[in-house]
Motif scaffolding. Structure first.
Motif, short mmCIF file in Angstrom:
data_model
loop_
_atom_site.label_atom_id
_atom_site.label_comp_id
_atom_site.label_asym_id
_atom_site.label_seq_id
_atom_site.Cartn_x
_atom_site.Cartn_y
_atom_site.Cartn_z
N GLY A 113 -15.88 0.02 -5.94
CA GLY A 113 -15.83 0.03 -4.48
C GLY A 113 -16.20 -1.29 -3.87
N LYS A 127 -15.37 -0.33 1.90
CA LYS A 127 -15.20 0.59 3.02
C LYS A 127 -16.07 0.26 4.22
N ASN A 144 -19.12 -3.98 0.11
CA ASN A 144 -18.54 -2.65 0.01
C ASN A 144 -17.19 -2.64 0.73
N CYS A 173 -10.59 -7.29 -6.05
CA CYS A 173 -11.11 -5.97 -5.70
C CYS A 173 -11.28 -5.11 -6.95
N TRP A 221 0.85 -1.19 0.00
CA TRP A 221 0.00 0.00 0.00
C TRP A 221 0.88 1.23 0.00
N GLU A 231 -11.71 -1.29 -7.32
CA GLU A 231 -11.73 -0.05 -6.55
C GLU A 231 -12.64 0.99 -7.17
N GLU A 232 -12.91 0.91 -8.49
CA GLU A 232 -13.83 1.86 -9.11
C GLU A 232 -15.27 1.61 -8.65
N CYS A 267 -7.86 -2.69 -0.42
CA CYS A 267 -8.88 -2.22 -1.36
C CYS A 267 -9.50 -0.94 -0.81
N ASN A 268 -9.36 0.16 -1.55
CA ASN A 268 -9.91 1.45 -1.13
C ASN A 268 -9.54 1.81 0.31
#
Length: 666
Positions: free
Chosen positions: A292, A326, A324, A287, A150, A289-290, A211-212
């Motif tokens: 989410g 997040k 999701n 994942c 990351w 990420e676009e 991821c995100n």
């Protein structure tokens, strides 16, 4: 509760469609998940968050692979520890590095992380979390498939899960724990769950996914059937969690099984959800990420082979679940196996592919399975791309076992392995072999795919077996051509139920691989294969044996057989022109750890097929081969450093030195 035919979702399916933010980054023709990476890097386990196992670019050609050679070898740190204490012997070396800016980052089987100069193989730093101090990790012992990476601004962090169930954050430049993250650089994964967990029963083996901004670790939970340990009434839960990449704070938890008041809880009858465990995510997710979303491959509930106490379909066992990234909120799911009785857990991340099907562009999640199916979904909403039908399957002969009456069968693409145990599929390279195979076959109860385990004879002959079909190696795909490459093998397993005296279950299952006559496999070749599919149409393009296999067996003397495929899995890597295949080495069980939580194995020193094969990715034709200093034990990766292209093969482990072997290609 039963899925709707051709749709594959229960009535509480979340119909909310997550909006796409587009497929392209700048002028790149690659999906964003790939285009974000620097050319020449291998920034993720399986190359990227889409699980492609693919390297873009023109540096690897059909010509350059003809001059492949070993450039360097390095011992992973900690090889001496099992020599000093045999109780800490590792599983085979499944450690696949990532590469960032010409530097490799790898975690040894004992979770010792190192940074390695990609051009020379020189070790730059190491970090030892001492995950082995408290004893052997569960199931197969110490395994570490890789690390997560990351970056934010000037911060560069590595994340690694350990055999004693910690998640650790390291500064990628120095190898030192990030003191501000979690508890001085680590998070205890046995904490924050809905009930206490014995640390000796859980471990994190596959590389964490970021991821995100959320670190999502994997978690292996003891399979008591795997080591012969008495079952537990309260098996460790398999809940999946997200942790903030900056702080280490737990952000969310996804419950498996669903708890009271949560959708799907009603699929657990007699309140069996209160005690059920397992259903963990031991394989790495993927994942987008676009969108989410993170895609969780969930495993089988305990007890893997008997579910009389957990009546109902049992969500989210054996399911692909999109949540999701997040918040952990479920977006959609599909249960691949209802009321699992076969240990047909999802062994790998789904491949995220941007397909064009009958002129329609679809952001897809393509899940390969142990049972040999390919499930293809619109990854934004879970809608199947091709119909999936609920078909009747055999009932269980055990009165207290309420096996699901139907299972979901994809109508397209076609399966990539033999399914079910049929006498017509027995090895028939000679009449003698066929007759001998019939005698072995007759010892078992047999039937089509999803025939339940039995308690009489030698049990049920399960095909594909517990190991697959597809395995944790996963598949590879080219995002420009949308061709999917699926490695597979077929080792049948004998699954037999036995009366349980512990009082936890009525039955538990015993299992073992079933060999064929004269040291050969029981069923027809190829004994392993790689199958290529055009996923825009779902059509199979070609299928080739993975490796030579036992062509020199005395039982085949006088026969002109070229390539049969090794009777085990193979590791793969894809470039634009070349598909690399490395057959896995062999190892055997020699004992059980003193904690009773892990098998101890010994790898084969004189492996019969320690080769790296280079095939034409378009046709499957063999182009070149290189003999390795040891057979591959982990997944392959490639990167550029010092102006050269390298490919890395993990070898050793299980009583042999764990090493990384770097191959120069151009």
């Amino acid at each position: 509760m039963r899925h709707v035919t051709g749709v594959g979702r229960p009535k509480f399916f979340n119909r909310t469609v997550v909006a796409s933010l587009g497929l392209l980054l700048g002028s790149s023709s690659l999906p964003a998940a790939l285009a974000a990476a620097t050319v020449g890097d291998w920034p993720e386990y399986m190359s990227d968050k889409a699980a492609s196992n693919y390297e873009a670019g023109d540096k690897v050609t059909l010509k350059s692979v003809k001059s492949m050679k070993v450039a360097w070898r390095v011992d992973l740190p900690g090889n001496e520890i099992p020599e000093e204490n045999p109780e800490l012997r590792t599983w085979v070396n499944e450690s696949t590095p990532i590469a960032i800016g010409g530097i490799l980052y790898a975690a040894s089987p004992l979770n010792i992380v190192s940074a390695i100069d990609g051009a020379s193989g020189k070790t730059l730093w190491t970090y030892d979390p001492k995950a082995y101090v408290d004893g052997t990790a569960p199931n197969l012992g110490f395994i570490s498939r890789g690390v997560g990476y990351w970056k934010k601004g000037e911060q560069e962090r590595l994340f690694v899960g350990t055999g004693d169930a910690y998640l650790i954050a390291l500064d990628a430049k120095t190898g030192k724990p990030v003191d501000s993250w979690g508890d001085h650089g680590r998070v205890d994964l046995t904490k924050g769950l809905r009930r206490p967990v014995d640390r000796s029963l859980v471990a994190s083996t596959s590389a964490p996914l970021i991821c995100n901004g959320q670190v999502i670790p994997t978690m292996a939970v003891l399979d008591s059937f795997a080591v012969g340990r008495p079952p537990l009434k309260y098996h460790p839960p398999g809940d999946v969690r997200g942790f903030d990449a900056e702080t280490g704070k737990q952000s969310w938890i996804f419950h498996a099984p669903p708890q009271a008041g949560e959708p799907g809880n009603e699929t657990w009858e007699n309140q069996s959800w209160k005690t059920a465990g397992g259903m963990n995510m031991w394989a790495r997710p993927s994942c987008d990420e676009e969108l989410g979303l993170v895609y969780l491959p969930i495993s089988t509930p305990d007890n893997d082979f008997f579910g009389g106490w957990r009546k109902g379909d049992g969500l989210y066992g054996d399911s692909l679940v999109a949540v999701n990234a997040k918040t952990g909120e479920r977006a959609w799911h599909f249960q691949i196996v209802h009321h699992g009785l076969w240990d047909y857990d999802l062994p790998t991340a789904p491949n995220l592919m941007d397909l064009t099907v009958k002129g329609k562009k679809i952001k897809a999640a393509v899940q390969i399975t142990k049972q040999g199916f390919i499930y293809a979904f619109d990854r934004s909403n879970g809608q199947p791309i091709w119909p999936i039908e609920e078909r009747p399957v055999p009932p269980s002969p055990i009165a207290s076992e309420h096996a699901a009456p139907t299972q979901p069968f994809p109508t397209w693409p076609l399966p990539f392995v033999q399914q079910g145990a049929n006498e017509d599929d027995l090895i028939d390279l000679t009449p003698e072999l066929k007759e001998q195979a019939k005698k072995i076959f007759a010892r078992y109860n047999t039937g089509p795919l999803f025939t339940p385990p039995t308690a009489d004879k030698s049990g049920t002959l399960q095909v594909p077996g517990v190991l697959g079909g597809a395995s944790w190696v996963g598949a590879a795909h080219n995002p420009n051509t949308n061709v999917l490459y699926v490695p597979s093998f077929t080792i049948p397993f004998g699954i037999k139920l036995k009366k349980e005296t512990s009082g936890v279950y009525e039955y538990t299952g015993t299992w073992s691989g079933v060999g064929g006559p004269q040291g050969l496999p029981l069923f027809k070749p190829p004994f392993s294969a790689v199958t290529a599919y055009d996923m825009d149409t779902g059509k199979q393009l070609w299928r080739i044996p993975a490796g030579r296999g036992p062509v020199d067996s005395p039982a085949l003397h006088g026969l002109k057989v070229d390539r049969l495929g090794v009777p085990r899995q193979s590791h793969i890597l894809l470039t634009d022109k070349v598909l690399f295949i490395a057959p896995e080495g062999t190892n055997s069980v020699i004992g059980l750890s003193s904690r009773g939580n892990a098998l101890i194995t010994q790898a084969t020193l004189n492996e019969p097929e320690p080769f790296l094969y280079a095939h034409d990715a378009k046709t499957g034709a063999l182009v070149s081969e290189l003999k390795l200093p040891g057979a591959a034990m982990g997944q392959l990766m490639t990167y550029r450093s010092g102006g050269k292209q390298f490919l890395v093969v993990p070898i050793g482990g299980a009583g042999l030195p764990s090493q990384l072997v770097a191959i120069s290609i151009d």
